[in-house]
Design an enzyme around this catalytic site. Sequence first.
Site, PDB file in Angstrom:
ATOM      1  N   SER A 401       0.820  -1.210   0.000  1.00 53.29           N
ATOM      2  CA  SER A 401       0.000   0.000   0.000  1.00 53.29           C
ATOM      3  C   SER A 401       0.853   1.258   0.000  1.00 53.29           C
ATOM      4  CB  SER A 401      -0.931  -0.003   1.213  1.00 53.29           C
ATOM      5  OG  SER A 401      -0.298  -0.492   2.333  1.00 53.29           O
ATOM      6  N   HIS A 422      -3.106  -2.787  -5.555  1.00 53.49           N
ATOM      7  CA  HIS A 422      -3.319  -2.341  -4.179  1.00 53.49           C
ATOM      8  C   HIS A 422      -4.805  -2.372  -3.882  1.00 53.49           C
ATOM      9  CE1 HIS A 422      -3.470   1.145  -1.094  1.00 53.49           C
ATOM     10  NE2 HIS A 422      -3.426  -0.022  -0.496  1.00 53.49           N
ATOM     11  N   GLU A 434      -5.917   0.158  -6.745  1.00 54.64           N
ATOM     12  CA  GLU A 434      -4.932   0.998  -7.423  1.00 54.64           C
ATOM     13  C   GLU A 434      -4.028   0.056  -8.203  1.00 54.64           C
ATOM     14  OE1 GLU A 434      -3.301   3.134  -4.052  1.00 54.64           O
ATOM     15  OE2 GLU A 434      -4.177   5.002  -4.721  1.00 54.64           O
ATOM     16  N   ASN A 472      -3.237   6.758  -0.350  1.00 57.11           N
ATOM     17  CA  ASN A 472      -2.495   6.772   0.923  1.00 57.11           C
ATOM     18  C   ASN A 472      -1.508   7.927   0.994  1.00 57.11           C
ATOM     19  OD1 ASN A 472      -3.903   4.639   1.889  1.00 57.11           O
ATOM     20  ND2 ASN A 472      -2.310   3.099   1.535  1.00 57.11           N
TER      21      ASN A 472
END
Length: 674
Positions: A401, A422, A434, A472
């Site tokens: 991540s 991800h 992702e 993130n």
Amino acid sequence: MIETKLHGDVLEIVLAHPPVNALGEAVRKGLYGAIADAQADDRVKAIVIRGSGRLFSGGADITEFGQPLVPPALPEVVDATEASAKPVVAAIHGLALGGGLEVALGCHYRIAARGAKLGLPEVTLGLLPGAGGTQRLPRLVGIETALGMIVSGVPVSAAKAAEIGLVDRLADEDRLVEEAIAFARTLNEPRRTGERSVPADPALFERFAVENARKIRGLDAPQACMEAIKAATELPLDKGQEKERALFASLVAGDQSRALRHAFFAERAAAKIDGLPKDLPLRPIARVGVIGAGTMGGGISMNFLSAGIPVTIVEMTQEALDRGAALVRKNYEATAAKGRLTSEQVEKAMGLLTPTLDFDALADCDLIIEAVYENMAVKKEIFARLDGVAKTGAMLASNTSYLSIDEIAAATGRPQDVLGLHFFSPANVMKLVEVVRGAKTAPEVLATGMDLARRIGKMPVVAGVCYGFIGNRMLIPRQSNADALLLEGATPEQVDRVHTRFGMPMGPFQMADLAGVDIGWHRDPERIDSLRDALCAQGRWGQKTQAGYYDYDEKRKPSPSPVVTEAIDAFRRKAGIAPRAISDEEIIVRTLYTMVNEGAKILDEGIAQRASDIDVVWIHGYGWPRHTGGPMFWADQMGHETIVEALERYAHRLGDAFTISPLLERRPAGSDFP
Ligand code: T1G
């Protein structure tokens, strides 16, 4: 756009505007003209309207909203259809949605293929059915059923439509048109929606509003839908339609509908990979391998199992493997208990799962996804080992991540086969993936990753390599400012409340407690450099330990924690910080505007292909309120200059490393992100 064909004395009118027979200007003109011509054509005794291709019609052309309306407007076309002196039958297959269903409601009869679905999803676009749907549907199926369909926007099956009186007949897919024509031939006169209003108990609307309060809170369209349907209980058809059109005009010009329409097109744009040829040959993915049977590995596996793709899942110990497989079964059985899966489906999915301790069992997998914990050394070791086990052409993905796909790919001799996938926790629920392209990821590997994500029902977005990719990475300034705000005088409840009031499902501290305060913690209880360290050292790891930034009761209901208050005070004393009153505005600027700023940097660096991709990431990965369009659309609406001015005003609170994105600063006033 419109094709016609005479079958003896029945005129077939075909909506022919691929891909979804959207009722744009040319289709409306053609349909209006064909109905008018049929009135004067003595050869025509009855009319059948159907859609070409895979569906009846996907509704009004959403791209036309916000543009000057070119007549005939859809309500006019639907009214003209209903006014036809000759019977009109709608032959529905695939989908009849929005204005498409309203055209069918203007027809005198409806026949549907058994696999068809009929719905009025306008509310999902921040609108209401604006071509008579809020007035005709209640008159056909009753107020309560109409309320449910229109306010939820959820389509009904053809069988259900027949049951509630929305369609008159069902037909086999391959006989629909001929049965519709034969049916039309038996009709001698039109059957129109009654002018009279549909009496209903006013308490019905109050009850419905209370029952749906949580779902519709803060949204304009559901309220307007209820108001329009209520008009059907008080006004004759034409007056009710006037009310409907007035409500529609207000919604279509409103911020929420513009945001929801943006989200609709953003989700479709995200599927496109700039610079890649459309017809790139994809790699066949018949079997998937997953390394790691933890929460993520199990959740990731479920996505493939549910799509009928076999999964080989690998763990280091039998105990971990058994626990992982049991968790997968438990999740499926929980879904079955809610009636959303049959026990046969559970067994079928579980039957496709092959748990093993044998790493070499991955040799026949076409895609292998590493889902072990976030440690680069461990991941590099796994990928180096995979290089010797995976078959030639297998795609090797990491579910990391934050970490660099390029560095992981360099641990293999086949960087072109490596990408990031991800998933977001819980991986079997959250739609976002992702799809991270490394510098050497082959184009067809990227394209296959995007296609496969869609095949398993996900919403994939391409991301470049940087720490945290898109979502993130934008969390980083949000969390660092949220932590700083606690030390400066805010409470976890205040920061979280600002976010939930904005429309987020939870705020930064509620989210930390859900995900686990201990994620990424160095695990040394003696080393306490931050409030988070202090909480982890005390075992306050979040909901899973009934204590984190909040205390939790047995039902996981949060309450402010005196322990946390004391810990914050201790940190303030240690840092010599005198707490001050923090305004909600400061919290918004320091946690939401800084996210937009980071998004602008992500865009500027080419990590995201387009601003709307960033919106899709936040809507589908973190629950950003869809009716604001996502962080970048929201910033466009607010005006970049407003964001820059506020960030400059709080620059002294944002830390020495903080810089305003040049993309934000140099945008001319009033311009949008690219
Ligand atoms: N208008 C314009 N373009 C549309 C469209 C529409 N209604 N529906 C789809 N497209 C485009 C879409 O952007 C994509 O374009 C391509 O068609 C294929 O779509 C007056 C006011 C019908 C279930 O809300 O839900 O009627 O990316 O990828 O997965 O009361 O499209 O290829 O360039 O989604 O097979 C109400 C919206 C409108 C339905 C098909 N109707 N559409 O799904 O294909 S408002 C809706 C969908 C209205 C009236 C009111 C889905 C679909 P591109 P796709 P799909």
